[in-house]
Design an enzyme around this catalytic site. Structure first.
Site, mmCIF file in Angstrom:
data_model
loop_
_atom_site.group_PDB
_atom_site.id
_atom_site.type_symbol
_atom_site.label_atom_id
_atom_site.label_comp_id
_atom_site.label_asym_id
_atom_site.label_seq_id
_atom_site.Cartn_x
_atom_site.Cartn_y
_atom_site.Cartn_z
ATOM 1 C CG ASP A 199 -13.706 -7.078 2.387
ATOM 2 O OD1 ASP A 199 -13.402 -6.352 3.351
ATOM 3 O OD2 ASP A 199 -14.253 -6.647 1.348
ATOM 4 C CG ASP A 230 -2.204 -20.094 -1.858
ATOM 5 O OD1 ASP A 230 -1.609 -20.063 -0.761
ATOM 6 O OD2 ASP A 230 -1.769 -20.730 -2.844
ATOM 7 C CG ASP A 253 -8.061 -4.755 1.748
ATOM 8 O OD1 ASP A 253 -8.961 -4.243 2.446
ATOM 9 O OD2 ASP A 253 -8.087 -4.762 0.502
ATOM 10 C CE LYS A 270 1.626 -17.655 -3.260
ATOM 11 N NZ LYS A 270 0.797 -18.894 -3.283
ATOM 12 C CE1 TYR A 275 -3.504 -2.635 0.614
ATOM 13 C CE2 TYR A 275 -4.628 -0.644 1.353
ATOM 14 C CZ TYR A 275 -4.673 -1.956 0.942
ATOM 15 O OH TYR A 275 -5.878 -2.592 0.861
HETATM 16 C C1 IPM Z 1 -10.327 -1.285 4.280
HETATM 17 C C2 IPM Z 1 -10.598 -0.643 2.952
HETATM 18 C C3 IPM Z 1 -9.426 0.283 2.623
HETATM 19 C C4 IPM Z 1 -8.189 -0.560 2.536
HETATM 20 C C5 IPM Z 1 -9.618 1.116 1.347
HETATM 21 C C6 IPM Z 1 -10.915 1.882 1.359
HETATM 22 C C7 IPM Z 1 -8.458 2.025 1.117
HETATM 23 O O1 IPM Z 1 -10.821 -1.593 1.970
HETATM 24 O O2 IPM Z 1 -10.200 -0.562 5.280
HETATM 25 O O3 IPM Z 1 -10.261 -2.515 4.333
HETATM 26 O O4 IPM Z 1 -7.909 -1.147 1.470
HETATM 27 O O5 IPM Z 1 -7.478 -0.635 3.526
HETATM 28 MN MN MN Z 2 -10.874 -3.634 2.707
#
Ligand code: IPM
Ligand code: MN
Length: 357
Positions: free
Chosen positions: A252, A224, A248, A192, A142
């Site tokens: 999710d 993975d 990240d 990884k 990032y």
């Molecule tokens: C998160 C979001 C952020 C990230 C984005 C919005 C920059 O997806 O907080 O997980 O990738 O960190």
């Molecule tokens: Mn995210």
């Protein structure tokens, strides 16, 4: 009476709606638990870009630095996707994280008993899920340099750099160890390293650093495989320690185990100074302004803020219990609803939770 100064960044999309609920809840909690909370609202994200041409204005960042904690709703909208990268709301968020040195992102994933049927996975797979993703937040790909576009090639070319030094890996490992010691003492470090040098350094450093704490049982997984294991048998995990990009993606994925990403809070922390507390979900521009968003992830983030950021443990617990009570009575926002549930708007859900406080 204890006095706290918090900055509220309601941001974009559904942000203002869920922030309204959070404000009411924080005010009531402050009365009930006898502390004073000053809520300073600042522009951040797309809305700040509209007004100041900058998604993270200095004025906002400075106010955040001076606060006891920052509560953030969400930022972003597809309408900003064509802006130069540094002007996009997401870049504002990265700037905030970096300005406050928030290297540790804590994302707890816990199944709430009353929502077990909302998961897309079978009940027996998810019922015992209780894990925490500890994600490095201000390094890795990032933020790595060099990065950019190469323009003098025949076809368009672009690149980023995934880079960590061992000190960055050690400080996030230290946080993971601290958290694991308050739980089941299991850390799974995800990398990884079968392909990437940076991941090999990650693995070696984590192993070396963790060996100092004999209470911790450490395992390693390739990212993975970790993604696969998270849907195959998520309850095997206690603390998942990983880098910015992998965290990240995995957070999710892990969020969905609970049925809705609208349920997950997070804390972004430093060893000292204010933390930023925000839901894992985004700004959901498609449902913004309709009063149908789920305010719970932001409320649970407010609860994390009370507990970790302000040391108001009882108030934090009361809020979490209030959320559980309302859910167990069958009330749902649209994202969680099934045929038998009573569907509430965002503000109605807020009111129900408020009544349980
Ligand atoms: C998160 C979001 C952020 C990230 C984005 C919005 C920059 O997806 O907080 O997980 O990738 O960190
Ligand atoms: Mn995210």
């Amino acid at each position: 009476m204890k006095k706290y100064k918090i900055v509220l960044l309601s941001g974009d999309g559904i942000g203002p709606e869920i922030s309204e609920v959070s404000k009411l809840v924080l005010k009531k909690l402050s009365k009930n638990y006898n502390f004073d909370i000053e809520i300073i609202e600042k522009l951040f994200g797309g809305i700040a870009f509209e007004k100041y041409g900058n998604p993270a204005p200095d004025e906002t960042l400075n106010q955040c630095k001076k606060s006891d904690a920052v509560l953030l709703a969400c930022v972003g909208d597809i309408k900003y996707d064509s802006l130069a990268r540094e002007l996009r709301p997401e870049s504002g968020l990265l700037k905030l994280r970096s300005a406050l040195n928030l290297f540790a992102n804590i994302r707890p994933v816990k199944i709430r008993k009353s929502l077990i049927d909302s998961s897309t996975l079978k009940q027996e797979i998810v019922e015992n899920v209780d894990l925490i993703v500890v994600r490095e937040l201000i390094g890795g790909i990032y933020f790595g340099n060099p990065r950019g576009h190469i323009t003098n090639t025949k076809i368009p070319k672009a690149f980023n750099t995934m880079v960590y030094d061992s000190a960055e890996i050690e400080r996030i490992t230290e946080i993971a160890i601290k958290i694991a010691n308050q739980r089941n003492k299991k850390i799974c470090s995800v990398d990884k390293s079968n392909v990437l040098e940076v991941s090999q350094l990650w693995r070696d450093t984590v192993l070396n650093f963790t060996s100092k704490d004999k209470n911790i049982s450490l395992s390693n997984m390739y990212v993975d495989n970790a993604a696969m294991q998270l849907v195959r048998d998520p309850s095997q995990f206690d603390v998942i320690l990983t880098s910015n990009l992998f965290g990240d993606i995995l957070s999710d994925l892990a969020a969905m185990l609970t049925g809705s990403i609208g349920m997950l809070p997070s804390a972004s922390l430093n060893n000292n100074g204010p933390g930023v507390f925000e839901p894992v979900h985004g700004s959901a521009p498609d449902i913004a302004g309709k009063n149908i968003a789920n305010p719970i992830a932001m409320l649970l983030s407010a609860s994390m803020m009370l507990k970790i950021g302000l040391n108001e443990e009882e108030a934090a617990e009361n809020l979490e219990n209030a959320v559980d009570k309302v859910l167990s009575k069958g009330f749902r926002t649209a994202d969680l609803a099934d045929r038998s549930s009573e569907v509430l708007t965002c503000s109605e859900m807020g009111k129900k939770i408020l009544d349980e406080i």
